[in-house]
Design an enzyme around this catalytic site. Structure first.
Site: not given
Ligand code: SAH
Length: 394
Positions: A213, A229, A251-252, A278, A298, A338
């Site tokens: 970041r 994300f 983001d969902s 969203a 991400d 990740c």
């Protein structure tokens, strides 16, 4: 103290000789006594020589090594181990930084404490057990932690409901082992975040993206940023501080979007540059225009098991291809994976294929990984899980 004994098959001590911290069930010749889930056992070679001690667990990894010496496992043992982890964070300048009170104190195998995660948010530690053994020893660990951090930690929240092997039937409950303060604002490099350790993902915050970041902040000036994300909005606030023209966080999860909006108010109240949506990532990427010249991808781990690898790689290809199609010329893409089972090479290939599919000319500016408070034990290379690429798209 005498512990129950696990004897290995001939030749199966080789990986332990190289300090790899796991004993697979297939390597075991016989077990003396009937250790319970999470009990400490001593491990012996087929020649009856002591080689390691660790937490026993029923499953493919049968023993997670906590020491290669024969020791008593009590509060002093945990204190010694935690003190080593704390000392490392002090020596790398993370534990006493006035602009940053958020860091990972214990990163499992990376700190020779397989199965244990501890994140520090100012006066609160969030402790997470991924093995039966760390669960069994949680109270001793909590006491050791308070003592090692010398009055600095007032609350210890235990959050293992979703991380423990459910087959072991340990009946874990989330809750405070110490204190209980609802105060939950953490500071990362001068930016404030609400951390929802009660209901949030992981320990409430993704501590592992801190340095990435911070790098993004340097590239944000005058850019139109998409933080896909976003979860708590981490990357977005660094972009805003770095002088971005506009920042869209997606983001969902509606809860994540709420958190992001709350965090905007904490850091940049009323700032018109930020909007959060969203929405599903793929839908958003399909419908968005070509206004962005800094995009962060991400996503959550697409593959949690080896079997899911093929689908995961396809997911990374599709996702990145959409970003490559739309990003403005001269744009910068921060893209991550990740998933532990996706190797650095797997991930690169997926991203490069995506770039080729979109027909863009792309250069690598940075290759990113997890930060220093998520160290990788060199004898346990599996611990390297976070991979990132910063790409310049012509
Ligand atoms: N970048 C964040 C961490 C991301 S975690 C940070 O720096 O803190 C992954 C996030 O992806 C979660 O918040 C999850 O809600 C979200 N997510 C999962 N599937 C998604 C999808 N299909 N579309 C959009 N967001 C999704």
């Amino acid at each position: 103290m005498s512990y129950k004994k696990v004897y290995l098959k001939p030749g199966k001590e080789e990986s332990l000789k190289r300090f790899h911290p796991w004993v697979f069930s297939g390597a075991i010749h016989r077990i003396e006594g009937e250790p319970e889930e999470g009990e400490v056992v001593n491990v012996y070679t087929s020649k009856n020589e002591f080689i390691a001690m660790g937490h026993f667990q029923i499953g493919s990894i049968a023993v997670r090594v906590i020491s290669f010496l024969e020791e008593d496992v009590n509060k002093d043992f945990w204190k010694r181990k935690l003190a080593i982890a704390y000392d490392l964070r002090k020596r790398i300048g993370l534990a006493d930084n006035p602009t940053n009170n958020t860091f990972r104190l214990v990163h499992g195998e990376g700190d020779n404490l397989p199965g244990l995660i501890i994140d520090i948010y100012d006066k609160t530690a969030v402790m997470q057990a991924h093995s039966a053994g760390m669960h069994v020893y949680r109270m001793e660990l909590a006491e050791a932690l308070s003592e090692v951090m010398e009055g600095r930690i007032e609350n210890i929240y235990y959050k293992s409901e979703t991380t423990l092997p459910y087959k072991a039937d340990l009946g874990p409950e989330n809750g405070f082992l110490k204190g209980g303060s609802p105060e939950n604002i953490a500071i990362e490099y001068g930016l404030k975040f609400y951390v929802d350790w009660l209901k949030g993902q992981k320990t409430g915050f993704f501590v592992d993206q801190r340095e990435n970041r911070a790098l993004l902040e340097k590239y944000a000036k005058d850019r139109n940023v998409l933080n896909m994300f976003c979860y708590t909005g981490g990357f977005s606030f660094y972009a805003m501080r770095g002088g971005a023209k506009l920042v869209h966080s997606v983001d969902s999860s509606a809860k994540a979007v709420d958190l992001t909006n709350k965090n905007v108010e904490l850091n940049f109240p009323g700032d018109p540059r930020h909007t959060a949506y969203a929405e599903d990532a793929f839908k958003y990427l399909d419908r968005m225009g070509d206004q962005y010249d800094l995009i962060i991808l991400d996503p959550p781990a697409f593959a949690k098991h080896k079997d899911a690898l093929r689908n995961a790689l396809q997911g990374y290809r599709k996702l990145n291809a959409k970003a490559f199609e739309k990003i403005k010329p001269g744009g910068i893409l921060f893209t991550f994976s990740c998933s532990q089972v996706v190797t650095k090479d797997n991930f690169r290939t997926a991203v490069f294929t995506a770039a080729a599919m979109a027909g863009r000319s792309v250069r690598i500016l940075h290759q990113l990984t997890q930060p220093a408070d998520h160290p990788v034990n060199i004898y346990h290379p599996e611990g390297e899980y976070l991979k990132g690429l910063v790409l310049y798209v012509e």
